[in-house]
Design an enzyme around this catalytic site. Structure first.
Site, PDB file in Angstrom:
ATOM      1  N   LYS A 137       0.934  -1.424   0.310  1.00 44.88           N
ATOM      2  CA  LYS A 137       0.040   0.136   0.007  1.00 44.88           C
ATOM      3  C   LYS A 137       0.825   1.135  -0.005  1.00 44.88           C
ATOM      4  O   LYS A 137       1.888   0.847   0.140  1.00 44.88           O
ATOM      5  CB  LYS A 137      -0.937  -0.078   1.087  1.00 44.88           C
ATOM      6  CG  LYS A 137      -0.037   0.294   2.648  1.00 44.88           C
ATOM      7  CD  LYS A 137      -1.027  -0.240   3.883  1.00 44.88           C
ATOM      8  CE  LYS A 137      -0.545  -0.373   5.156  1.00 44.88           C
ATOM      9  NZ  LYS A 137      -1.365  -0.168   5.851  1.00 44.88           N
ATOM     10  N   ARG A 141     -11.064   0.788  14.232  1.00 44.72           N
ATOM     11  CA  ARG A 141      -9.992   1.550  13.699  1.00 44.72           C
ATOM     12  C   ARG A 141     -10.956   0.894  12.248  1.00 44.72           C
ATOM     13  O   ARG A 141     -12.714   1.302  12.733  1.00 44.72           O
ATOM     14  CB  ARG A 141      -8.700   0.798  13.086  1.00 44.72           C
ATOM     15  CG  ARG A 141      -8.481   2.362  11.788  1.00 44.72           C
ATOM     16  CD  ARG A 141      -7.145   1.903  11.621  1.00 44.72           C
ATOM     17  NE  ARG A 141      -6.797   1.004  10.329  1.00 44.72           N
ATOM     18  CZ  ARG A 141      -5.863   0.388  10.244  1.00 44.72           C
ATOM     19  NH1 ARG A 141      -4.681   1.084  10.370  1.00 44.72           N
ATOM     20  NH2 ARG A 141      -5.514  -0.745   9.369  1.00 44.72           N
ATOM     21  N   TYR A 195      16.736  30.071   7.830  1.00 44.79           N
ATOM     22  CA  TYR A 195      15.352  31.119   8.429  1.00 44.79           C
ATOM     23  C   TYR A 195      15.715  31.928  10.074  1.00 44.79           C
ATOM     24  O   TYR A 195      15.778  32.504   9.915  1.00 44.79           O
ATOM     25  CB  TYR A 195      14.306  29.886   7.815  1.00 44.79           C
ATOM     26  CG  TYR A 195      13.990  29.945   6.019  1.00 44.79           C
ATOM     27  CD1 TYR A 195      13.812  31.103   6.168  1.00 44.79           C
ATOM     28  CD2 TYR A 195      13.930  29.070   5.635  1.00 44.79           C
ATOM     29  CE1 TYR A 195      13.416  31.832   3.879  1.00 44.79           C
ATOM     30  CE2 TYR A 195      13.565  29.194   4.623  1.00 44.79           C
ATOM     31  CZ  TYR A 195      12.741  30.417   3.961  1.00 44.79           C
ATOM     32  OH  TYR A 195      13.107  30.503   2.158  1.00 44.79           O
ATOM     33  N   MET A 225      12.432  24.556   2.324  1.00 50.27           N
ATOM     34  CA  MET A 225      11.140  23.550   1.605  1.00 50.27           C
ATOM     35  C   MET A 225      12.262  22.232   1.032  1.00 50.27           C
ATOM     36  O   MET A 225      11.704  21.347   0.279  1.00 50.27           O
ATOM     37  CB  MET A 225      10.261  24.434   0.800  1.00 50.27           C
ATOM     38  CG  MET A 225       9.332  23.038   0.043  1.00 50.27           C
ATOM     39  SD  MET A 225       8.380  23.852  -0.798  1.00 50.27           S
ATOM     40  CE  MET A 225       7.479  25.418   1.039  1.00 50.27           C
TER      41      MET A 225
HETATM   42  C1  LIG Z   1      -0.896  -1.700   6.770  1.00 49.58           C
HETATM   43  C2  LIG Z   1      -1.464  -2.876   7.107  1.00 49.58           C
HETATM   44  C3  LIG Z   1      -0.904  -4.843   6.929  1.00 49.58           C
HETATM   45  C4  LIG Z   1       0.726  -4.653   7.024  1.00 49.58           C
HETATM   46  O1  LIG Z   1       1.037  -4.335   8.223  1.00 49.58           O
HETATM   47  P1  LIG Z   1       2.990  -4.054   8.961  1.00 49.58           P
HETATM   48  O2  LIG Z   1       1.964  -4.255   9.966  1.00 49.58           O
HETATM   49  O3  LIG Z   1       3.275  -2.519   7.794  1.00 49.58           O
HETATM   50  O4  LIG Z   1       3.006  -5.191   8.213  1.00 49.58           O
HETATM   51  C5  LIG Z   1      -1.766  -5.018   7.470  1.00 49.58           C
HETATM   52  N1  LIG Z   1      -2.722  -5.516   7.498  1.00 49.58           N
HETATM   53  C6  LIG Z   1      -3.899  -4.521   7.489  1.00 49.58           C
HETATM   54  C7  LIG Z   1      -5.428  -4.060   7.162  1.00 49.58           C
HETATM   55  C8  LIG Z   1      -2.642  -2.822   7.313  1.00 49.58           C
HETATM   56  O5  LIG Z   1      -3.821  -1.955   7.415  1.00 49.58           O
END
Ligand SMILES: *Cc1c(COP(=O)(O)O)cnc(C)c1O
Length: 374
Positions: free
Chosen positions: A43, A141, A264, A314
């Site tokens: 991701k 979550r 800065y 930046m």
């Molecule tokens: C990001 C994520 C993972 C991977 O988690 P890591 O700690 O990076 O291995 C697995 N499952 C879900 C639902 C996630 O959001």
């Protein structure tokens, strides 16, 4: 008129070299350690390093499947010709569900409303959508809340166009005692699903849980951070290989006298020093916090470490080279392999008060990602 681009030297002000061999080897190591199939989680553009590169490397290391957050991320992998199973778990409003379903991406509805959207997309695409329902077991979550499991599972088993391939949860916490109750709840969800005639697989553990608690490995583990070389438990490393080397070159040097200031914030120069400028700033991922206090982050030039000095701008930052003969064009390693004395991801994370994942994904769009050893 054709535009001539330099063929050898990258045009970007800085580059992250991504070792696909390291991703491959990390995946292979973790797969054998866990003794289960692996879903490689790529991701957020492969943790900022390139989703397609990461996916191919993880598959080469034995990953069985891929996981992403959004449908768009899944579609990008399919468009690159990747045919491995993909699970995408975030069904936000306006997500391109139909395209994802048409490309055989598994989705993770967590409510009957989301289930209906997936079913509608499947019918319109003329396919059966495999889904893996996420259940909430304590993290608060995402995931379907316990009170809605029955309604959701009943709807899923009765809705044409969808087929329940999995039920899973995501775990919070860091120690086995944090996982006991969520795993028991996942078992309850599974029992309920089976009583309704479903036969889903189950998964829970991501990098940390899968490393420290074999009970969380179940039918497949979802590994993100660890395949990118981030040790789940830094004190007890499993032997992962760093994946990213972020480098640039000194673009200018100047010799400053004591009493002058830098940047800065007018950070004072205490004694005469050479200042080395690099074309990388906070828009590229060097947080201003890296130079904000009395313990600035250090970077590597010619195998030696030198601190940043002055507020990070930046687009540019300044390194305090002392009396070292640093010259324009010298290679600067911002992030690399601690075994070579280069700044590590965890060193950055500690300096910035965050985790390595945030350091990696904060590397900005101006930084070129270059796959090495493909
Ligand atoms: C990001 C994520 C993972 C991977 O988690 P890591 O700690 O990076 O291995 C697995 N499952 C879900 C639902 C996630 O959001």
């Amino acid at each position: 008129m054709a535009l001539l681009l330099p063929a050898t030297r990258p045009a970007a002000p800085s580059t992250v070299a991504v070792s696909s061999n390291a991703i491959r080897d990390n995946t292979a190591l973790l797969r054998s350690r866990c003794g289960t199939p692996v879903m490689a989680v790529v991701k957020a553009g492969g943790f900022g390093l390139g989703a397609v590169t990461a996916a191919r490397a993880a598959l080469a290391g034995g990953a069985d499947e891929l996981g992403v957050a959004t449908c768009t991320e899944a579609i990008e992998l399919r468009r690159a010709g990747i045919e491995a199973p993909i699970l995408s778990w975030m069904l936000h409003d306006d997500a391109p569900i139909r395209d994802a379903v048409a490309l055989g991406v598994r989705l993770a509805p967590t409510s009957t409303a989301q289930l209906a959207r997936v079913a509608e997309a499947a019918l319109s695409a003329g396919v059966v959508a495999e889904i893996e329902i996420e259940v909430e077991t304590g993290m608060n979550r995402s995931g379907a809340p316990r009170a809605q499991w029955r309604a959701l599972f009943e709807a899923a088993s009765a809705t044409p166009g969808v087929s329940v391939a999995g039920i899973w949860t995501h775990l919070s916490g860091a120690a086995p005692e944090h996982f006991t109750e969520p795993l028991a709840q996942l078992d309850e969800a599974l029992a309920l699903a089976r009583s309704l005639g479903l036969a889903p697989r189950r998964h829970a553990g991501a990098s940390l849980a899968a490393t420290v608690d074999p009970r969380t490995r179940l039918d497949i583990v979802r590994l993100g951070a660890s395949i990118f070389g981030i040790e789940p438990v830094p004190d007890r490393p499993v032997g992962l290989t760093p994946v990213a080397t972020w480098e640039t070159r000194v673009s200018q040097t100047r010799d400053a006298r004591g009493g002058q200031t830098v940047g800065y914030g007018r950070t004072p120069v205490h004694t005469a020093t050479r200042l080395a400028l690099i074309p990388v700033g906070y828009a590229d991922g060097i947080s201003r916090r890296a130079s904000a206090d009395r313990h600035p982050m250090t970077v590597s030039i010619g195998g030696r470490r030198f601190p940043l000095i002055g507020a990070v701008s930046m687009d540019q930052s300044v390194i305090e080279a002392g009396d070292a003969p640093v010259m324009p064009g010298d290679r600067v390693v911002l992030l690399g392999d601690p075994a070579r004395g280069e700044p590590s991801l965890s060193e950055w994370a500690d300096a910035l008060g965050t985790i390595p994942q945030e350091v990696l994904t904060a590397i900005g769009p101006r930084v070129a990602r270059r796959e090495v050893d493909a």
